[in-house]
Scaffold this active site. Sequence first.
Site, short mmCIF file in Angstrom:
data_model
loop_
_atom_site.label_atom_id
_atom_site.label_comp_id
_atom_site.label_asym_id
_atom_site.label_seq_id
_atom_site.Cartn_x
_atom_site.Cartn_y
_atom_site.Cartn_z
N CYS A 58 -11.49 14.05 -134.13
CA CYS A 58 -12.25 13.89 -135.09
C CYS A 58 -12.57 13.55 -136.69
CB CYS A 58 -13.59 15.19 -134.80
SG CYS A 58 -14.52 15.11 -133.25
N LYS A 109 -13.89 28.68 -131.00
CA LYS A 109 -12.59 28.27 -131.87
C LYS A 109 -11.65 29.96 -132.15
CE LYS A 109 -14.02 23.22 -133.55
NZ LYS A 109 -13.45 23.10 -132.77
N GLN A 145 -11.42 26.18 -138.67
CA GLN A 145 -9.91 26.58 -138.41
C GLN A 145 -9.09 27.53 -139.44
OE1 GLN A 145 -8.16 24.91 -135.72
NE2 GLN A 145 -10.08 23.35 -135.61
N1 PLP Z 1 -14.49 21.71 -138.64
C1 PLP Z 1 -13.21 21.33 -138.07
C2 PLP Z 1 -12.69 21.72 -139.15
C3 PLP Z 1 -13.11 21.45 -136.83
O1 PLP Z 1 -11.91 21.65 -136.54
C4 PLP Z 1 -14.55 21.31 -136.28
C5 PLP Z 1 -13.76 21.35 -134.67
O2 PLP Z 1 -12.95 20.79 -134.45
C6 PLP Z 1 -15.38 20.93 -136.31
C7 PLP Z 1 -15.64 21.32 -137.37
C8 PLP Z 1 -16.83 21.13 -136.16
O3 PLP Z 1 -16.80 22.41 -135.01
P1 PLP Z 1 -18.14 22.77 -133.71
O4 PLP Z 1 -17.94 21.54 -132.44
O5 PLP Z 1 -17.70 23.81 -133.29
O6 PLP Z 1 -19.62 22.52 -134.16
#
Ligand code: PLP
Length: 406
Positions: free
Chosen positions: A364, A226, A203
């Site tokens: 999450c 993202k 983020q």
């Molecule tokens: N870490 C953070 C702070 C996140 O916001 C996210 C996804 O929302 C992730 C890890 C996981 O990212 P990804 O699903 O693209 O691997």
Amino acid sequence: MALNVEKIRNDFPVLSRKVYDHPIAYFDNGATTQKPQQVIDTIRRYYEEDNASIHRGIHYLSEKSTETYEKARETVRKFLNASSTNEIVFTSGTTGSINAIAFSFGEQYVNKGDEVIISEMEHHANIVPWQMMCERKGAELKVIPFNEKGELILEEYEKLLSKKTRIVAITHISNTLGTINPVKEIIGMAHALKIPVLLDGAQAVQHENVDVQQLDADFYVFSGHKVYGPNGIGVLYGKEELLYEMPPYQGGGDMVDCVTFEKTTYNQLPFKFEAGTMNYIGAGGLATALDYITDLGIEDIREYEDSLLEYATGKLMSVPGIEIYGKAARKISILSFLINNIHPYDAGMVLDKLGIAVRTGTHCNQPVMDHFKITGTLRASLAFYNTKEEIDRLFEGLQRIIKMFG
Ligand code: PLP
């Protein structure tokens, strides 16, 4: 220089579509961002003109494809200001990167009785891989708590750091609370005890200039999707001396040097960590996305997003019954909130019918929800293509929901 948001919006085809007869107001950027035409064009051009598997071919297309892939690695290196492309490994995303580090670092450096420090505001992707590793190695997970504003309590962190700590893994910016963590300080405190630090930048890179050398981060990870790039591509930055000592976590394809049934030797960095046919098209698309935001200017992006955050926060705080979760002094344009005792799913569904996309649930971040003793929130995560008019629509939608549900 101020962003020309009207012009920027024209770069994003999806923003001109309608949802249930309303223009889309897309506030789910924390989950994934929309893609500019430039990224879409790169991907299409790649498939139309240059597609071939990288590294293993001597023919023209394979060489072209390899060139694009390795150029993308250099773009990422520059973006993070890493000292060498040997430190840039492509993965499937933040989750892929953290799992790779937790496994590989764990194999090399973690033993029974050791400790790993994370925080209470981690995304599940920066909790579960460490839990799995700790279970495998007989190590223990320690958790830095946050205060009611959603800021990490550094005095508690200091107490957790010890000779037993093998690694600290912390989110640079929280995906639910929006908190920008004092990562330089966190790294400094760990380094005083020679403990390496991983930062989860999922983020962060889309809102802040990140310089891994200036931060002195040992590992830094993020996801392409993202940061206005394609899905299925991510980055694992690691200091060369650490990556050099760490074993590969997947076998096959490009990660080998020589294979016999008796013994396999491994390729050099960064290929040692890139097994199988990599997502070279995604890497090319990611490079275009990073160039796109670099050209806009990340500081200008941030300034505009901060103005949106201030505007939206003021609007939400003017509605009695709305509670915002995450009030850190330093935060990015993420607003998590609840309205009275209205279930976030109900509110989210009404907003959806008005063409307004927000996220509902735990994001999450179940431990964050447990901290506040709630089951979930509504989350509006704002990007540089959002506008105050869209925030007004969100505000009107929320007022309508309050009337509907009493
Ligand atoms: N870490 C953070 C702070 C996140 O916001 C996210 C996804 O929302 C992730 C890890 C996981 O990212 P990804 O699903 O693209 O691997």
